[in-house]
Design an enzyme around this catalytic site. Structure first.
Site, short mmCIF file in Angstrom:
data_model
loop_
_atom_site.label_atom_id
_atom_site.label_comp_id
_atom_site.label_asym_id
_atom_site.label_seq_id
_atom_site.Cartn_x
_atom_site.Cartn_y
_atom_site.Cartn_z
N LYS A 139 0.82 -1.21 0.00
CA LYS A 139 0.00 0.00 0.00
C LYS A 139 0.87 1.28 0.00
CE LYS A 139 -4.15 -1.88 0.05
NZ LYS A 139 -4.06 -3.35 -0.03
C1 LIG Z 1 -5.41 -4.15 0.69
C2 LIG Z 1 -6.87 -3.98 0.74
C3 LIG Z 1 -7.64 -4.46 1.82
C4 LIG Z 1 -7.13 -5.34 2.92
O1 LIG Z 1 -5.99 -5.00 3.51
P1 LIG Z 1 -5.03 -6.06 4.25
O2 LIG Z 1 -4.21 -5.12 5.09
O3 LIG Z 1 -4.21 -6.74 3.21
O4 LIG Z 1 -5.86 -6.96 5.06
C5 LIG Z 1 -8.99 -4.17 1.84
N1 LIG Z 1 -9.58 -3.50 0.84
C6 LIG Z 1 -8.88 -3.06 -0.22
C7 LIG Z 1 -9.58 -2.29 -1.29
C8 LIG Z 1 -7.52 -3.31 -0.32
O5 LIG Z 1 -6.85 -2.90 -1.40
#
Ligand SMILES: *Cc1c(COP(=O)(O)O)cnc(C)c1O
Length: 397
Positions: free
Chosen positions: A186
Site C-alpha cells: 500500500k
Molecule cells: C489491501 C486492501 C484491503 C485489505 O488490507 P489487508 O491489510 O491486506 O488486510 C482491503 N480493501 C482493499 C480495497 C484493499 O486494497
C-alpha cells in the site's frame, strides 16, 4: 503506490528504537519503553494529516473493516452492500461478523454505483461500504444522501486511496467510519497493518477495546483491566507500527511523487483520442496511486495488455478476470466454500450472488487498464514508460 520502494533511514531509526527498548507491545510496559509509543504516535500522525478525531491502528486492513463493522453493531442477519469490483477483504469482513454481503455494480468511476445501491436496499440492509478502488472515489454525496434517507451506516474502504479527497474532505473521513490498509504493497506500509478512523466519539473507545480482547485500558495493570465487551485480538506490534510511523510522516512526499508521475503518464496517453479516463466525481481529487483509463473495446484492451507484457510494461492490470478483485472469478464465494458453518442468511445471500448478472461492471472492467504509479522510478523512467505505453496503445486502437 507502494511506500516500500522508498524505505530509508527514517524507517530504520523507528524500528531501532523499538529493538533498543525491547517493548514490542503497544499497550503497557510504561517503565521499560523509554518513551517510545509507535502505534500511538502513528495514530496521532494519521489524525493530524487526515484531519480526523480518532484513529485506531490494527493488524491489517481486513481487521480494520471487520472492527468497523463490529463497532457499528453489524452482525448476523444484517446485510452490507459492497461493490463487485473490490478486494476479497470486503466480503470476508462482512462474512466474519456474521452478516451477508450484497454485491452491486460499479459505474464509470470504477467504484460502487449509487443507482445500484438504491436498488439493492432491503429491510435487512444496515450499511453501505464503498471501496475507493485504485486511488479514487465513488459519488459520495449521492451515497451519503441514500444512507441518510434509508438510515444506513456509511463505511468507507479507503485502503487504496489514502490522501485522496472529496470536496475538501479526506477519503475515509466522509462516512461514519473509514478503513485503511498498511499491508506490504500500500501507499504507506507497516509490513502488515491497518487503521479505522472516525469522528464518532462513541465508536473510538469501542475500537480500542474490541481490538484488544475487550480490555477497557483504564488502569495501569492489564491483568486487572475490566472487559465491558467481548473482543478479539487485532493488535499491531510496535515493530510494524514503527515502520508505519516513519512512512506516515512521509505521506505528503509520497503523494507529491504519485501526482507528478501520474501527470507524466496521463499527458502522454491523453494524446490518443480513443482513450477515455476514469470519471472522478466533481469535487474529488484522486490520491494518484493508479492511472485508470478505458480503451474503446475489450478486444483492444486485451491486445494492449499483451503488448505491455511483451514489452516489459509491468504493474498494469486488466481486472476483468482477476482472481482477487472481481466477482467473475469468485466461485469460492458463490459456492460458499467456507471451512466452518455459514449461517442460513449467508448461504442464501451467497447463492444469490452466483445467479446475479454483473454485465454493467463487466462492460467497464472489460475496457479498463489500471496502471500502478510506482514511487521508486525516476522521472526519466516514468517518461520512457509513458512514451512506450502510448506507442503500444497507438498500435491497437
Ligand atoms: C489491501 C486492501 C484491503 C485489505 O488490507 P489487508 O491489510 O491486506 O488486510 C482491503 N480493501 C482493499 C480495497 C484493499 O486494497
Amino acid at each position: 503506490m507502494p511506500g516500500f520502494e522508498l524505505f530509508g533511514e527514517a524507517e530504520r531509526k523507528e524500528v531501532q528504537d523499538v529493538l533498543n527498548s525491547g517493548v514490542l507491545m503497544r499497550y503497557g510496559f510504561d517503565n521499560q519503553r523509554q518513551g517510545h509509543w509507535k502505534a500511538k504516535a502513528m495514530e496521532l500522525e494519521i489524525c493530524q494529516q487526515l484531519n480526523v478525531k480518532h484513529a485506531q491502528l490494527l493488524s491489517s486492513g481486513t481487521a480494520a473493516l471487520t472492527s468497523a463493522l463490529v463497532v457499528a453493531g453489524i452482525g448476523a442477519g444484517d446485510e452490507v452492500i459492497v461493490p463487485a469490483f473490490t478486494f476479497v477483504a470486503s466480503f470476508e469482513a462482512v462474512l466474519m461478523v456474521g452478516a451477508t454481503p450484497v454485491l452491486v455494480d460499479i459505474d464509470d468511476t470504477l467504484t460502487m454505483s449509487p443507482a445500484a445501491v438504491a436498488q439493492a436496499i432491503s429491510a435487512k440492509t444496515k450499511a453501505v461500504m464503498p471501496v475507493h478502488m485504485c486511488g479514487s472515489m465513488a459519488d459520495m454525496d449521492a451515497l451519503k444522501s441514500i444512507c441518510k434517507t434509508e438510515n444506513l451506516l456509511l463505511i468507507e474502504d479507503a485502503c487504496q486511496a489514502i490522501g485522496g479527497t472529496y470536496k475538501g474532505q479526506n477519503l475515509g473521513t466522509i462516512g461514519d467510519l473509514g478503513c485503511f490498509s498498511f499491508d506490504a504493497v500500500k501507499t504507506i506500509t507497516c509490513g502488515e497493518g491497518g487503521a479505522v478512523i472516525t469522528n464518532n466519539d462513541l465508536f473510538a473507545p469501542l475500537l480500542d477495546q474490541y481490538s484488544d480482547h475487550g480490555h477497557d485500558h483504564l488502569g495501569s495493570n492489564r491483568g486487572t483491566d475490566g472487559h465491558p465487551i467481548l473482543g478479539y485480538n487485532f493488535r499491531i506490534s510496535e515493530l510494524n507500527a514503527a515502520v508505519g510511523l516513519a512512512q506516515a510522516r512521509r505521506l505528503p512526499e509520497f503523494l507529491r511523487h504519485q501526482k507528478h508521475y501520474y501527470h507524466i503518464l496521463k499527458t502522454a496517453l491523453a494524446r490518443i483520442p480513443e482513450i477515455e479516463f476514469r470519471r472522478v466525481p466533481e469535487g474529488g481529487e484522486e490520491s494518484y496511486a493508479f492511472l485508470n483509463f478505458f480503451l474503446p473495446t475489450e478486444e483492444q484492451t486485451k491486445a494492449a495488455m499483451l503488448l505491455f507484457a511483451d514489452q516489459g510494461i509491468g504493474e498494469c492490470f486488466h481486472y476483468l478476470d482477476n482472481n482477487w478483485h472481481y466477482v467473475r472469478q469468485w466461485d469460492h464465494l458463490k459456492w460458499g466454500n467456507a471451512l466452518n458453518n455459514l449461517n442460513e442468511a449467508q448461504k442464501i445471500g451467497l447463492a444469490l450472488i452466483g445467479r446475479q448478472n454483473f454485465q454493467r461492471s463487466d462492460a467497464f472492467l472489460g475496457r479498463n487498464i489500471s496502471c500502478l504509479i510506482k514511487l521508486g522510478m525516476t522521472s526519466t523512467e516514468v517518461e520512457q514508460r509513458a512514451e512506450l505505453m502510448a506507442t503500444l496503445i497507438g498500435k491497437v486502437v
